[in-house]
Design a protein around this motif. Structure first.
Motif, mmCIF file in Angstrom:
data_model
loop_
_atom_site.group_PDB
_atom_site.id
_atom_site.type_symbol
_atom_site.label_atom_id
_atom_site.label_comp_id
_atom_site.label_asym_id
_atom_site.label_seq_id
_atom_site.Cartn_x
_atom_site.Cartn_y
_atom_site.Cartn_z
ATOM 1 N N VAL A 266 0.919 -1.196 -0.168
ATOM 2 C CA VAL A 266 -0.001 0.076 -0.071
ATOM 3 C C VAL A 266 0.900 1.191 0.012
ATOM 4 O O VAL A 266 0.608 2.375 -0.474
ATOM 5 N N LEU A 267 1.969 1.250 0.468
ATOM 6 C CA LEU A 267 3.048 2.418 0.632
ATOM 7 C C LEU A 267 3.619 2.475 -0.818
ATOM 8 O O LEU A 267 3.941 3.671 -1.390
ATOM 9 N N HIS A 268 3.977 1.441 -1.404
ATOM 10 C CA HIS A 268 4.623 1.325 -3.041
ATOM 11 C C HIS A 268 3.638 1.487 -4.009
ATOM 12 O O HIS A 268 3.722 2.459 -5.056
ATOM 13 N N TYR A 269 2.366 1.157 -3.936
ATOM 14 C CA TYR A 269 1.260 1.305 -4.709
ATOM 15 C C TYR A 269 0.203 1.530 -4.387
ATOM 16 O O TYR A 269 -0.923 1.064 -4.508
ATOM 17 N N ARG A 270 0.202 2.868 -3.600
ATOM 18 C CA ARG A 270 -0.817 3.461 -2.681
ATOM 19 C C ARG A 270 -2.033 3.780 -3.851
ATOM 20 O O ARG A 270 -3.218 3.278 -3.339
ATOM 21 N N ARG A 271 -2.098 4.427 -4.978
ATOM 22 C CA ARG A 271 -2.956 4.696 -5.554
ATOM 23 C C ARG A 271 -3.758 3.317 -6.360
ATOM 24 O O ARG A 271 -4.704 3.429 -6.513
ATOM 25 N N MET B 52 -14.226 -8.169 8.814
ATOM 26 C CA MET B 52 -13.231 -7.292 9.275
ATOM 27 C C MET B 52 -11.887 -7.190 8.475
ATOM 28 O O MET B 52 -11.262 -5.855 8.481
ATOM 29 N N ALA B 53 -11.280 -8.217 7.984
ATOM 30 C CA ALA B 53 -9.991 -7.834 7.372
ATOM 31 C C ALA B 53 -10.325 -7.219 6.074
ATOM 32 O O ALA B 53 -9.602 -6.209 5.556
ATOM 33 N N GLU B 54 -11.545 -7.324 5.427
ATOM 34 C CA GLU B 54 -11.635 -6.418 4.097
ATOM 35 C C GLU B 54 -11.936 -4.883 4.503
ATOM 36 O O GLU B 54 -11.367 -4.195 3.988
ATOM 37 N N VAL B 55 -12.567 -4.663 5.531
ATOM 38 C CA VAL B 55 -12.896 -3.324 5.939
ATOM 39 C C VAL B 55 -11.499 -2.531 6.328
ATOM 40 O O VAL B 55 -11.315 -1.601 5.998
ATOM 41 N N THR B 56 -10.750 -3.446 7.043
ATOM 42 C CA THR B 56 -9.381 -2.925 7.535
ATOM 43 C C THR B 56 -8.369 -2.515 6.472
ATOM 44 O O THR B 56 -8.029 -1.536 6.322
ATOM 45 N N LEU B 57 -8.286 -3.513 5.450
ATOM 46 C CA LEU B 57 -7.396 -3.018 4.212
ATOM 47 C C LEU B 57 -8.024 -2.170 3.509
ATOM 48 O O LEU B 57 -7.116 -1.256 2.998
ATOM 49 N N ALA B 58 -9.277 -2.226 3.064
ATOM 50 C CA ALA B 58 -9.887 -1.014 2.332
ATOM 51 C C ALA B 58 -9.884 0.382 3.117
ATOM 52 O O ALA B 58 -9.237 1.223 2.396
ATOM 53 N N GLY B 59 -9.859 0.634 4.480
ATOM 54 C CA GLY B 59 -9.853 1.578 5.212
ATOM 55 C C GLY B 59 -8.380 2.160 5.105
ATOM 56 O O GLY B 59 -8.287 3.163 5.157
ATOM 57 N N ILE B 60 -7.417 1.360 5.562
ATOM 58 C CA ILE B 60 -5.979 1.670 5.232
ATOM 59 C C ILE B 60 -5.541 2.222 4.138
ATOM 60 O O ILE B 60 -5.142 3.291 3.935
ATOM 61 N N ALA C 210 -7.476 3.804 1.942
ATOM 62 C CA ALA C 210 -8.234 5.031 1.513
ATOM 63 C C ALA C 210 -7.539 6.050 2.290
ATOM 64 O O ALA C 210 -7.307 7.130 1.712
ATOM 65 N N VAL C 211 -7.123 5.686 3.460
ATOM 66 C CA VAL C 211 -6.430 6.588 4.415
ATOM 67 C C VAL C 211 -4.960 7.249 3.863
ATOM 68 O O VAL C 211 -4.538 8.334 3.677
ATOM 69 N N GLU D 261 5.002 1.602 10.171
ATOM 70 C CA GLU D 261 4.838 1.171 11.467
ATOM 71 C C GLU D 261 3.575 1.531 11.873
ATOM 72 O O GLU D 261 2.905 0.322 12.352
ATOM 73 N N SER D 262 2.893 2.435 11.554
ATOM 74 C CA SER D 262 1.782 2.871 12.001
ATOM 75 C C SER D 262 0.762 1.879 11.130
ATOM 76 O O SER D 262 -0.481 1.353 12.072
ATOM 77 N N ILE D 263 0.967 1.534 9.917
ATOM 78 C CA ILE D 263 -0.116 0.934 9.141
ATOM 79 C C ILE D 263 0.098 -0.629 9.738
ATOM 80 O O ILE D 263 -1.239 -1.028 10.058
ATOM 81 N N VAL D 264 1.202 -0.922 10.136
ATOM 82 C CA VAL D 264 1.212 -2.506 10.606
ATOM 83 C C VAL D 264 0.620 -2.518 11.995
ATOM 84 O O VAL D 264 -0.279 -3.685 12.525
ATOM 85 N N ASP D 265 0.638 -1.423 12.812
ATOM 86 C CA ASP D 265 0.115 -1.379 14.155
ATOM 87 C C ASP D 265 -1.277 -1.305 14.096
ATOM 88 O O ASP D 265 -2.031 -2.359 14.833
ATOM 89 N N VAL D 266 -2.135 -0.643 13.413
ATOM 90 C CA VAL D 266 -3.486 -0.301 13.143
ATOM 91 C C VAL D 266 -3.927 -1.637 12.612
ATOM 92 O O VAL D 266 -4.812 -2.206 13.356
ATOM 93 N N ALA D 267 -3.258 -2.306 11.550
ATOM 94 C CA ALA D 267 -3.660 -3.768 11.187
ATOM 95 C C ALA D 267 -3.764 -4.895 12.346
ATOM 96 O O ALA D 267 -4.533 -5.529 12.383
ATOM 97 N N ARG D 268 -2.761 -4.691 12.813
ATOM 98 C CA ARG D 268 -2.491 -5.867 14.048
ATOM 99 C C ARG D 268 -3.718 -5.627 15.203
ATOM 100 O O ARG D 268 -4.115 -6.705 15.510
ATOM 101 N N ARG D 269 -3.746 -4.176 15.455
ATOM 102 C CA ARG D 269 -4.909 -4.049 16.601
ATOM 103 C C ARG D 269 -6.262 -4.695 16.201
ATOM 104 O O ARG D 269 -7.003 -5.134 16.779
#
Length: 212
Positions: A124-129, A172-180, A182-183, A197-205
Motif C-alpha cells: 500500500v505504500l509502494h502502490y498506494r493509488r 473485518m479483514a476487508e474493511v481494515t485493508l480497504a480503510g487503510i 483509503a487513508v 509502522e503505524s499501518i502495521v500497528d493499526v492492522a494488527r490491533r
C-alpha cells in the motif's frame, strides 16, 4: 499536412509533417532533431491520480491527456483505450500481490496473518493509488484487468482473517485493508517511511485477537 524544410549537405530537401495541429498542441517536442514522446510512465501516473480522484468510470482520456500535457492522440499512441491504461496500471501491483500470495500459502494461519499484514503495508505504500483503486473498484467494476487479481485479493483477505471460516472475521479483514488503503491514499506525497509502522500497528490491533 505541412511541409518542413530540412538543410542537407549542399542542398535542401523537404519532409512531410503529418499534422495540422499548431506546435503548441503537438504531443512531441523536437530537441536537436530528436523527437521525444510523452512517456508511458507520465500517462500512467496521471491516470492513477485521475482514477483515484473520480474513479475509473469518471475519468476520461481527455482529462488524463490534459494532466500529462499532451494530446489525446499522443495518449492513444501509447495506450489504445482507457481499459488498456487500467490494465497496465494495476499490473505491477498485481504481480507483487501474486508473489505475496505464494509466500502466504507456505505458512500456517498465525504466521500467514503476520506476513500478510507486513506485506500489505509494503504494497500500500509502494502502490498506494493502485491498491486504493483495487479495493475501491474491485467489487463494483467488472473489468478484465481485475480477473486475475480477485483470487489474490481473496487470498490476502483470508490470510489477514487468520484463515477463519467466520464471515465476520473476513469482513473485518476487508474493511481494515480497504480503510487503510483509503487513508494512505489521502496522505502526503511522498509518504514518510515511518507511516509503515503505524499501518502495521493499526492492522494488527484490528485483526490479531488479543492473547488470553
Amino acid at each position: 499536412m505541412t511541409l518542413d524544410r530540412v538543410a542537407g549537405f549542399g542542398n535542401v530537401r523537404w519532409i512531410t509533417n503529418l499534422t495540422d495541429r499548431p506546435a503548441s498542441d503537438r504531443s512531441v517536442r523536437e530537441t536537436g532533431g530528436v523527437v521525444r514522446l510523452k512517456t508511458r510512465d507520465e500517462i500512467l501516473s496521471a491516470a492513477a491520480r485521475q482514477f483515484a480522484s473520480v474513479g475509473f468510470k469518471g475519468a476520461s482520456l481527455q482529462d488524463i491527456a490534459a494532466e500529462v500535457g499532451c494530446s489525446k492522440a499522443a495518449l492513444l499512441y501509447h495506450f489504445p483505450s482507457k481499459d488498456a491504461i487500467l490494465t497496465a496500471l494495476v499490473a505491477p501491483a498485481a504481480a507483487d500481490l501474486a508473489g505475496l500470495g505464494e509466500r502466504l500459502r507456505a505458512l500456517d494461519a498465525a504466521a500467514a496473518r503476520d506476513a500478510a499484514i507486513e506485506g500489505f503495508a509494503d504494497l500500500v505504500l509502494h502502490y498506494r493509488r493502485q491498491i486504493a483503486l483495487i479495493f475501491d473498484e474491485l467489487l463494483k467494476l467488472e473489468h478484465p484487468a481485475f480477473d486475475d487479481l480477485r483470487p489474490h485479493i481473496h487470498e490476502l483477505v483470508d490470510a489477514c482473517s487468520g484463515r477463519s471460516g467466520d464471515p465476520r472475521d473476513r469482513l473485518m479483514a476487508e474493511v481494515t485493508l480497504a480503510g487503510i488503503s483509503a487513508v494512505v491514499l489521502r496522505g502526503p506525497d511522498p509518504m514518510e517511511d515511518a507511516i509503515r509502522e503505524s499501518i502495521v500497528d493499526v492492522a494488527r490491533r484490528a485483526l490479531v485477537p488479543p492473547k488470553k
